[in-house]
Design a protein around this motif. Structure first.
Motif, mmCIF file in Angstrom:
data_model
loop_
_atom_site.group_PDB
_atom_site.id
_atom_site.type_symbol
_atom_site.label_atom_id
_atom_site.label_comp_id
_atom_site.label_asym_id
_atom_site.label_seq_id
_atom_site.Cartn_x
_atom_site.Cartn_y
_atom_site.Cartn_z
ATOM 1 N N GLY A 30 0.824 -1.204 0.000
ATOM 2 C CA GLY A 30 0.000 0.000 0.000
ATOM 3 C C GLY A 30 0.852 1.245 0.000
ATOM 4 O O GLY A 30 2.032 1.222 -0.355
ATOM 5 N N LEU A 31 0.264 2.349 0.395
ATOM 6 C CA LEU A 31 0.968 3.627 0.399
ATOM 7 C C LEU A 31 2.171 3.560 1.338
ATOM 8 O O LEU A 31 2.083 3.067 2.465
ATOM 9 C CB LEU A 31 0.019 4.739 0.841
ATOM 10 C CG LEU A 31 0.564 6.175 0.883
ATOM 11 C CD1 LEU A 31 -0.537 7.158 0.529
ATOM 12 C CD2 LEU A 31 1.151 6.517 2.251
ATOM 13 N N GLU A 32 3.319 4.060 0.847
ATOM 14 C CA GLU A 32 4.531 4.139 1.655
ATOM 15 C C GLU A 32 4.984 5.594 1.743
ATOM 16 O O GLU A 32 4.745 6.385 0.835
ATOM 17 C CB GLU A 32 5.659 3.297 1.041
ATOM 18 C CG GLU A 32 5.377 1.807 1.004
ATOM 19 C CD GLU A 32 6.482 1.017 0.335
ATOM 20 O OE1 GLU A 32 6.564 -0.205 0.588
ATOM 21 O OE2 GLU A 32 7.261 1.609 -0.450
ATOM 22 N N VAL A 33 5.658 5.923 2.833
ATOM 23 C CA VAL A 33 6.142 7.285 3.046
ATOM 24 C C VAL A 33 7.640 7.238 3.335
ATOM 25 O O VAL A 33 8.142 6.285 3.931
ATOM 26 C CB VAL A 33 5.368 7.971 4.200
ATOM 27 C CG1 VAL A 33 5.569 7.228 5.507
ATOM 28 C CG2 VAL A 33 5.768 9.434 4.339
ATOM 29 N N THR A 228 -4.913 4.205 1.303
ATOM 30 C CA THR A 228 -4.233 3.000 0.834
ATOM 31 C C THR A 228 -3.433 3.248 -0.438
ATOM 32 O O THR A 228 -2.592 2.434 -0.802
ATOM 33 C CB THR A 228 -5.246 1.868 0.576
ATOM 34 O OG1 THR A 228 -6.229 2.324 -0.364
ATOM 35 C CG2 THR A 228 -5.935 1.472 1.873
ATOM 36 N N THR A 229 -3.685 4.371 -1.110
ATOM 37 C CA THR A 229 -2.973 4.674 -2.356
ATOM 38 C C THR A 229 -2.515 6.124 -2.366
ATOM 39 O O THR A 229 -3.079 6.983 -1.660
ATOM 40 C CB THR A 229 -3.848 4.443 -3.594
ATOM 41 O OG1 THR A 229 -4.916 5.402 -3.607
ATOM 42 C CG2 THR A 229 -4.415 3.025 -3.623
ATOM 43 N N VAL A 230 -1.516 6.384 -3.194
ATOM 44 C CA VAL A 230 -1.028 7.747 -3.409
ATOM 45 C C VAL A 230 -2.144 8.634 -3.945
ATOM 46 O O VAL A 230 -2.298 9.790 -3.523
ATOM 47 C CB VAL A 230 0.169 7.712 -4.389
ATOM 48 C CG1 VAL A 230 0.395 9.066 -5.028
ATOM 49 C CG2 VAL A 230 1.428 7.238 -3.675
ATOM 50 N N ALA A 231 -2.927 8.103 -4.867
ATOM 51 C CA ALA A 231 -3.997 8.897 -5.481
ATOM 52 C C ALA A 231 -4.985 9.389 -4.429
ATOM 53 O O ALA A 231 -5.444 10.540 -4.476
ATOM 54 C CB ALA A 231 -4.704 8.081 -6.552
ATOM 55 N N GLN A 232 -5.330 8.542 -3.472
ATOM 56 C CA GLN A 232 -6.263 8.933 -2.419
ATOM 57 C C GLN A 232 -5.690 10.057 -1.556
ATOM 58 O O GLN A 232 -6.372 11.036 -1.247
ATOM 59 C CB GLN A 232 -6.598 7.732 -1.542
ATOM 60 C CG GLN A 232 -7.433 6.659 -2.216
ATOM 61 C CD GLN A 232 -7.599 5.435 -1.327
ATOM 62 O OE1 GLN A 232 -6.960 5.306 -0.284
ATOM 63 N NE2 GLN A 232 -8.458 4.517 -1.754
#
Length: 298
Positions: A30-33, A228-232
């Motif tokens: 999922g989204l990572e930072v 859960t995603t970059v787009a969100q």
């Protein structure tokens, strides 16, 4: 590693302007930072894991550098949503965020002409470290900064009684998607480790004592864990005004508490973030009164 120590000093000096870049990407889980571990000798949050960032430099608002932006200062001023600032000052905060991301993580948000580009001169970062100014580097390479990639995300002002450091900052956080063909790398000077983690895993690492985090990072990661995603995450940032967060601290039963807008003890009644409204200092760690799982609850 040693946990971050609590600071109890009251600081009367005005906060210094700063900018930070919250870099995100889509990963297998999922989204990572991106988190960078600061050098232990750093005077600000030494040894802690942070988003790339730093104080605003005078050169960030130079006319020559502002001409190397893909948007006018007036456009960036409107996006930032701080009418009390001059357009040049607002644009300089974008510059500072982009410059710090390049200095600390080696990622440059750039354009050549009107085309966004992902690659960067391998020697450019070394040249900057050797003393070349950011403006001179951009001019030499014929680059324009891609400010469209930087979305204003939040604004944090360190309280007069700060929690973990002896300096005050007025920091604007920008959200940005990591360029697909650039690799973030620590510089082994200001930063000593590069970590890509899901927000939840980063907070678990903090809970278990493997990394240190300051409260803005804790709350920022809790906020990002909602997506859960970059787009969100990017869509959310584009559709709201960056919240102003001025933590307020108090003692309760001998324990330091940091509260945030929307908390019953905070002077601002409107909630600023979709996260817990307070953190308590417990076992040399900050956590919500309800425990770490409260960070992930709406």
């Amino acid at each position: 590693m040693e946990a971050m120590e609590l600071n109890s000093n009251v600081i009367d000096t005005p906060p210094r302007d700063a900018a930070s870049l919250v870099m995100i990407r889509d990963g297998a889980q999922g989204l990572e930072v991106l988190l960078m571990r600061r050098h232990t000798d750093s005077s600000v949050l030494g040894g802690a894991c942070v988003f790339p960032g730093g104080k605003l430099d005078a050169a960030d608002s130079s006319a020559e550098l502002l001409e190397r932006l893909d948007r006018s200062p007036s456009e960036l001023h409107a996006r930032l949503g701080e009418p009390e600032l001059s357009p040049a000052h607002a644009a300089a905060l974008y510059v500072a965020a982009a410059r710090e991301a390049f200095e600390e993580a080696g990622v440059l948000y750039q354009q050549v002409g009107n085309a966004e580009v992902a690659t960067v001169d391998a020697a450019a970062r070394a040249s900057l470290s050797a003393g070349e100014t950011f403006n001179a580097l951009l001019a030499r390479l014929g680059l324009t900064l891609d400010t469209d990639a930087l979305v204003p995300w939040s604004r944090w002002i360190t309280p007069r009684r700060p929690s973990v450091m002896n300096k005050r900052f007025d920091t604007r956080f920008f959200l940005a998607v990591a360029p697909a063909d650039q690799i973030a790398r620590h510089d082994n000077f200001e930063t000593t480790e590069t970590l890509w983690l899901t927000p939840r895993n980063a907070l678990i690492e903090y809970k278990e004592g493997r990394i240190d985090l300051a409260p803005p990072q804790i709350m920022g990661l809790a906020h990002l864990s909602r997506f859960t995603t970059v787009a969100q995450a990017r869509s959310d940032a584009l559709t709201r005004k960056p919240p102003l967060v001025e933590p307020e601290s108090f003692e309760e039963d001998g324990t330091r508490v940091l509260c945030y807008p929307g908390d019953e003890r905070h002077s601002v009644r409107e909630r600023a973030l979709p996260t817990p409204t307070r953190l308590v200092w417990k076992d040399k760690r900050f956590e919500p009164p309800g425990g770490f799982e409260a960070l992930f609850q709406e």
